[in-house]
Write a protein that holds these residues in place. Structure first.
Motif, PDB file in Angstrom:
ATOM      1  N   THR A 109       0.744  -1.256   0.088  1.00  0.00           N
ATOM      2  CA  THR A 109       0.027   0.033   0.001  1.00  0.00           C
ATOM      3  C   THR A 109       0.823   1.310   0.021  1.00  0.00           C
ATOM      4  OG1 THR A 109      -0.281  -0.032   2.496  1.00  0.00           O
ATOM      5  CG2 THR A 109      -1.751  -1.150   1.216  1.00  0.00           C
ATOM      6  N   ARG A 114      -4.493  -2.755  -2.049  1.00  0.00           N
ATOM      7  CA  ARG A 114      -5.721  -2.282  -1.078  1.00  0.00           C
ATOM      8  C   ARG A 114      -5.650  -3.177   0.011  1.00  0.00           C
ATOM      9  NH1 ARG A 114      -7.783  -1.504  -6.138  1.00  0.00           N
ATOM     10  NH2 ARG A 114      -8.705  -3.486  -6.245  1.00  0.00           N
ATOM     11  N   SER A 115      -6.852  -3.302   0.554  1.00  0.00           N
ATOM     12  CA  SER A 115      -6.994  -4.511   1.488  1.00  0.00           C
ATOM     13  C   SER A 115      -6.747  -5.847   1.078  1.00  0.00           C
ATOM     14  CB  SER A 115      -8.329  -4.381   2.065  1.00  0.00           C
ATOM     15  OG  SER A 115      -8.664  -5.546   2.916  1.00  0.00           O
ATOM     16  N   ASP A 125      -9.309  -7.653  -0.790  1.00  0.00           N
ATOM     17  CA  ASP A 125      -9.736  -7.230  -2.520  1.00  0.00           C
ATOM     18  C   ASP A 125      -8.821  -8.425  -3.179  1.00  0.00           C
ATOM     19  OD1 ASP A 125     -11.113  -5.209  -1.319  1.00  0.00           O
ATOM     20  OD2 ASP A 125      -9.289  -3.852  -1.578  1.00  0.00           O
TER      21      ASP A 125
END
Length: 289
Positions: free
Chosen positions: A82, A115-116, A119
């Motif tokens: 990230t 992202r997370s 995802d």
């Protein structure tokens, strides 16, 4: 042990500005990321990473640790990065080849996201039996805060009792790089009230993060990871690619940081011009509930 000394000039070395994030990510990939290879090897050997491994790598950088797991036959690889889209781009170049037929096969087991972790996970890639967070903590004030939150969000994707690997800097007296990093703190002092500050590693840093994330410690180890560079210029590029000197550059200027960093590296120069800084990193193996 895999050598970590960069012996050849970088192909892109030259007038490219270090402010170019793409160039800095390349410096990270070609110089600095490999310094932790002995750590990756030690962890993978201890946890027997292989064909049954389903790995979730938090802070995967430009993908070197993932590539090493893939070479050991890991069944599933998910990388989360990230902090640097540029590093993630390099990870995709490494792990997802350009040929369509090979890429399709690779995507069956390799996922990369900025992202997370949720995802990138699905029925095929979740159920991880190993989670790694190889980015060392214990250098910047507050650097454990974001990691604890990321672990809390990620570990529900792992199987019960799966190992989670956390990494921290060793004590300053065993990390030659600590002396060089003090240059960053000194030069950034005018902005210290509003910037991230350097701090010494504490003995229980990793255990505290594990506890905050609801994990149970289950063993630890120490690994020698010397930072070796072909020359001072390579050392400057590698160290600056970490981002730890950004506040110092903002407080002064790039030329001043380069000058003082080069002076701090002088005690670690060897007669052949190479730079060698012994370091020790600690890793903790914790288990998901």
């Amino acid at each position: 042990m895999t050598p970590v000394l960069v012996r050849q000039p970088l192909p892109h070395a030259g007038p490219t500005s270090r402010a170019d994030l793409g160039a800095r990510a390349r410096d990270w990939s070609e110089i600095q990321e490999r310094m932790l290879v002995p750590l990756y090897e030690a962890v993978y050997e201890r946890l027997d990473v292989g064909v049954h491994t389903r790995l979730l790598a938090l802070g995967c950088g430009s993908g070197l640790a993932l590539l090493m797991a893939a070479s050991r036959g890991a069944a599933v690889l998910t990388g989360v990065e990230t902090a640097s889209p540029e590093r993630l781009t390099l990870a995709r170049e490494r792990l997802l080849p350009g040929q369509p037929e090979r890429s399709a096969r690779a995507r069956d087991r390799i996922r990369l996201t900025d992202r997370s972790p949720k995802d990138a996970a699905d029925a095929e890639t979740s159920g991880y039996n190993l989670v790694t967070a190889f980015e060392p903590i214990g250098c910047l004030a507050g650097d454990a805060d974001g990691l604890a939150g990321l672990l809390a969000a990620s570990t529900p994707l792992a199987a019960r009792g799966a190992p989670v690997v956390l990494v921290g800097w060793g004590p300053p007296e065993r990390c030659a790089t600590s002396a060089v990093l003090r240059v960053a703190a000194k030069l950034a002092d005018p902005l210290r009230a509003g910037t991230v500050r350097l701090r010494p590693a504490l003995r229980d840093d990793l255990e505290e993060v594990a506890q905050r994330a609801g994990l149970k410690p289950d063993g630890s180890g120490r690994v020698a990871c010397p930072f070796g560079y072909a020359d001072v210029e390579s050392a400057l590029k590698g160290l600056l690619s970490t981002g730890l000197f950004d506040a110092a550059v903002t407080a002064t200027d790039q030329a001043q940081v380069d000058k003082e960093l080069a002076e701090a590296l002088h005690p670690y120069r060897r007669p052949d011009g190479t730079v060698w800084m012994p370091n020790v990193f600690r890793y903790l193996i914790a288990r998901t509930p």
